[in-house]
Design an enzyme around this catalytic site. Structure first.
Site, mmCIF file in Angstrom:
data_model
loop_
_atom_site.group_PDB
_atom_site.id
_atom_site.type_symbol
_atom_site.label_atom_id
_atom_site.label_comp_id
_atom_site.label_asym_id
_atom_site.label_seq_id
_atom_site.Cartn_x
_atom_site.Cartn_y
_atom_site.Cartn_z
ATOM 1 N N ASP A 1 6.319 -39.614 11.823
ATOM 2 C CA ASP A 1 7.725 -39.870 11.501
ATOM 3 C C ASP A 1 8.196 -41.231 12.004
ATOM 4 O O ASP A 1 9.392 -41.454 12.142
ATOM 5 C CB ASP A 1 8.616 -38.757 12.063
ATOM 6 C CG ASP A 1 8.485 -38.602 13.570
ATOM 7 O OD1 ASP A 1 7.638 -39.285 14.179
ATOM 8 O OD2 ASP A 1 9.248 -37.799 14.146
ATOM 9 N N ASP B 1 12.171 -44.049 14.791
ATOM 10 C CA ASP B 1 11.686 -42.685 14.599
ATOM 11 C C ASP B 1 12.679 -42.046 13.633
ATOM 12 O O ASP B 1 13.870 -41.976 13.931
ATOM 13 C CB ASP B 1 11.659 -41.966 15.953
ATOM 14 C CG ASP B 1 11.419 -40.459 15.832
ATOM 15 O OD1 ASP B 1 10.584 -39.927 16.551
ATOM 16 O OD2 ASP B 1 12.101 -39.803 15.020
ATOM 17 N N LYS C 1 10.920 -37.979 27.658
ATOM 18 C CA LYS C 1 12.352 -37.663 27.535
ATOM 19 C C LYS C 1 13.063 -37.516 28.887
ATOM 20 O O LYS C 1 13.638 -36.474 29.196
ATOM 21 C CB LYS C 1 12.529 -36.405 26.682
ATOM 22 C CG LYS C 1 11.901 -36.573 25.291
ATOM 23 C CD LYS C 1 12.253 -35.448 24.340
ATOM 24 C CE LYS C 1 11.776 -35.719 22.920
ATOM 25 N NZ LYS C 1 10.345 -35.670 22.690
HETATM 26 N N1 GDD Z 1 0.279 -30.399 14.506
HETATM 27 C C1 GDD Z 1 1.439 -30.388 15.148
HETATM 28 N N2 GDD Z 1 1.816 -29.261 15.812
HETATM 29 N N3 GDD Z 1 2.222 -31.491 15.096
HETATM 30 C C2 GDD Z 1 3.408 -31.454 15.754
HETATM 31 C C3 GDD Z 1 3.858 -30.320 16.464
HETATM 32 C C4 GDD Z 1 3.010 -29.157 16.482
HETATM 33 O O1 GDD Z 1 3.326 -28.108 17.060
HETATM 34 N N4 GDD Z 1 5.074 -30.607 17.003
HETATM 35 C C5 GDD Z 1 5.367 -31.871 16.631
HETATM 36 N N5 GDD Z 1 4.367 -32.375 15.857
HETATM 37 C C6 GDD Z 1 4.296 -33.690 15.228
HETATM 38 C C7 GDD Z 1 5.582 -34.075 14.501
HETATM 39 O O2 GDD Z 1 5.509 -33.717 13.129
HETATM 40 C C8 GDD Z 1 5.649 -35.577 14.698
HETATM 41 O O3 GDD Z 1 4.920 -36.279 13.719
HETATM 42 C C9 GDD Z 1 4.921 -35.787 16.029
HETATM 43 O O4 GDD Z 1 4.136 -34.618 16.273
HETATM 44 C C10 GDD Z 1 5.915 -35.982 17.188
HETATM 45 O O5 GDD Z 1 6.781 -34.867 17.199
HETATM 46 P P1 GDD Z 1 8.364 -35.045 17.241
HETATM 47 O O6 GDD Z 1 8.954 -33.687 17.282
HETATM 48 O O7 GDD Z 1 8.811 -35.983 16.199
HETATM 49 O O8 GDD Z 1 8.487 -35.678 18.698
HETATM 50 P P2 GDD Z 1 9.575 -36.679 19.256
HETATM 51 O O9 GDD Z 1 9.989 -37.675 18.234
HETATM 52 O O10 GDD Z 1 10.634 -35.873 19.892
HETATM 53 O O11 GDD Z 1 8.722 -37.420 20.433
HETATM 54 C C11 GDD Z 1 7.451 -37.972 20.165
HETATM 55 O O12 GDD Z 1 7.571 -39.185 19.412
HETATM 56 C C12 GDD Z 1 8.299 -40.260 20.070
HETATM 57 C C13 GDD Z 1 8.274 -41.462 19.166
HETATM 58 O O13 GDD Z 1 8.791 -41.175 17.933
HETATM 59 C C14 GDD Z 1 6.745 -38.255 21.496
HETATM 60 O O14 GDD Z 1 5.428 -38.668 21.205
HETATM 61 C C15 GDD Z 1 7.465 -39.346 22.291
HETATM 62 O O15 GDD Z 1 6.711 -39.688 23.442
HETATM 63 C C16 GDD Z 1 7.639 -40.598 21.428
HETATM 64 O O16 GDD Z 1 8.415 -41.565 22.135
HETATM 65 MG MG MG Z 2 9.772 -37.831 16.215
#
Ligand code: GDD
Ligand code: MG
Length: 324
Positions: free
Chosen positions: A104, A213, A155
């Site tokens: 994303d 993001d 976070k």
């Molecule tokens: N296979 C799988 N299973 N993928 C997952 C799962 C799961 O249970 N949960 C989340 N994801 C995937 C999401 O689809 C996304 O592409 C990615 O892992 C990160 O999940 P998000 O839910 O978007 O996390 P975030 O945005 O709160 O935080 C993450 O991304 C940030 C940057 O955009 C973390 O990696 C942070 O450290 C980072 O800064």
């Molecule tokens: Mg994200």
């Protein structure tokens, strides 16, 4: 070299659209978010593994119908395993090292540079870092000499954030990190595993270009603006017979003669914008009908949404089939 793409999240912050469409397939600047993520990867990869979960069948079917430049394999989770659990579940046979990508994020980076930096520093991983004002929704890194990451907090409360450099969601990891992830249960890679890897040498690769993001409506629209500004939204010409100002990325069979546009609009296949209506800074998915003299701004409209003539839709996210 292989890549592992995490694509199993629920997209809760983009509901109600994500009740029927996985976040990664929402079109941004004319194509699904996932395909902008694919564009970041080198073209000569041996394989790309998609760690899917929520709406895995829909992602799988779309990717089969629109094949990327490398072989793709999907590994679906029965229960959501989190980022680390997803890596563990899908990571069998990964190359050493491998690319890890959140599905994303919108940016411009040279994955070859990232890999070269990783090889030259020789640590367990190299994480792309973006500098942001508000670090709260992200994983934050404290950087030392040679951009070595000395602390990593997922976070954190704002007062505890060690810097403004955050995990941008694109990294190169040694395959050995997969051995550090417990199996058979949900694991957050960022919370449970990354802090324990710092001693082996984790380095930051600082992004100097745009980054976003696209996980919330506002950020997805901002991501769309960035992609258009970077020329990643196609030609962006106004649909036939339309007035106003692009960029507009219109799919097949769009009818918008006599409608007007502001900048930064995606129109999905078969969308109709009737005469006198105005659409600006919006994602309008397939089959949507925007009635005469209606106005749509700063909004995301799911498939088949109908906006009644004369209605104003500003700052809204409407799920598939909604009528307003
Ligand atoms: N296979 C799988 N299973 N993928 C997952 C799962 C799961 O249970 N949960 C989340 N994801 C995937 C999401 O689809 C996304 O592409 C990615 O892992 C990160 O999940 P998000 O839910 O978007 O996390 P975030 O945005 O709160 O935080 C993450 O991304 C940030 C940057 O955009 C973390 O990696 C942070 O450290 C980072 O800064
Ligand atoms: Mg994200």
């Amino acid at each position: 070299m292989k890549a592992l793409v995490l694509i199993g999240g629920f997209g809760t912050r983009l509901r109600p659209i994500t009740y029927t469409v996985p976040k990664q397939l929402i079109p941004v600047a004319g194509k699904p978010l996932l395909y902008h993520v694919f564009d970041l990867l080198p073209r000569d990869l041996e394989e790309v593994v998609l760690a899917t979960g929520y709406k895995a069948e829909i992602v799988d079917a779309y990717v089969r119908a629109h094949p990327p430049p490398w072989p793709v394999r999907t590994v679906a989770e029965r229960e959501p395993l989190g980022t680390g659990g997803g890596m563990k579940n899908a990571g069998g046979g990964m190359s050493d090292p491998f690319f890890l990508v959140n599905s994303d994020v919108v940016t411009a980076l040279d994955a070859g540079d990232l890999l070269a930096l990783h090889r030259s520093r020789g640590g367990v991983g190299t994480m792309t870092l973006a500098e942001v004002e508000d670090t709260k929704p992200y994983g934050v890194a404290a950087l030392g000499a040679n951009d070595r990451i000395e602390a990593f907090v997922e976070k954190p409360d704002p007062q505890d954030a060690p810097s403004h450099w955050i995990n941008a969601g694109v990294a190169v990891w040694s395959a050995s990190v997969l051995d550090r992830i417990p199996s058979g249960r949900p694991v957050s890679f960022e919370r449970e595993v990354v802090p324990g890897l710092l001693a082996q040498g984790l380095y930051g690769y600082r992004l100097r270009r745009y980054w976003e993001d696209a996980g919330t409506p506002d950020r997805m629209l901002r991501a769309q603006q960035l992609l258009f500004a970077d020329g990643r939204g196609g030609k962006g010409l106004l649909p036939h017979g339309a007035l106003g100002r692009g960029p507009v990325a219109a799919g097949r069979g769009v009818v918008a003669s006599g409608a007007s546009f502001g900048p930064n609009v995606t129109l999905g296949d078969g969308a109709t914008v009737e005469p006198g209506a105005h659409v600006e800074n919006a994602i309008v998915m397939e089959g949507v009908v925007v009635g005469r003299e209606a106005e749509v701004r700063n909004s995301l409209l799911g498939p088949g949404v109908r906006v009644a003539p004369g209605r104003r839709v500003v700052g809204e996210t409407l799920g598939e089939g909604a009528q307003t």
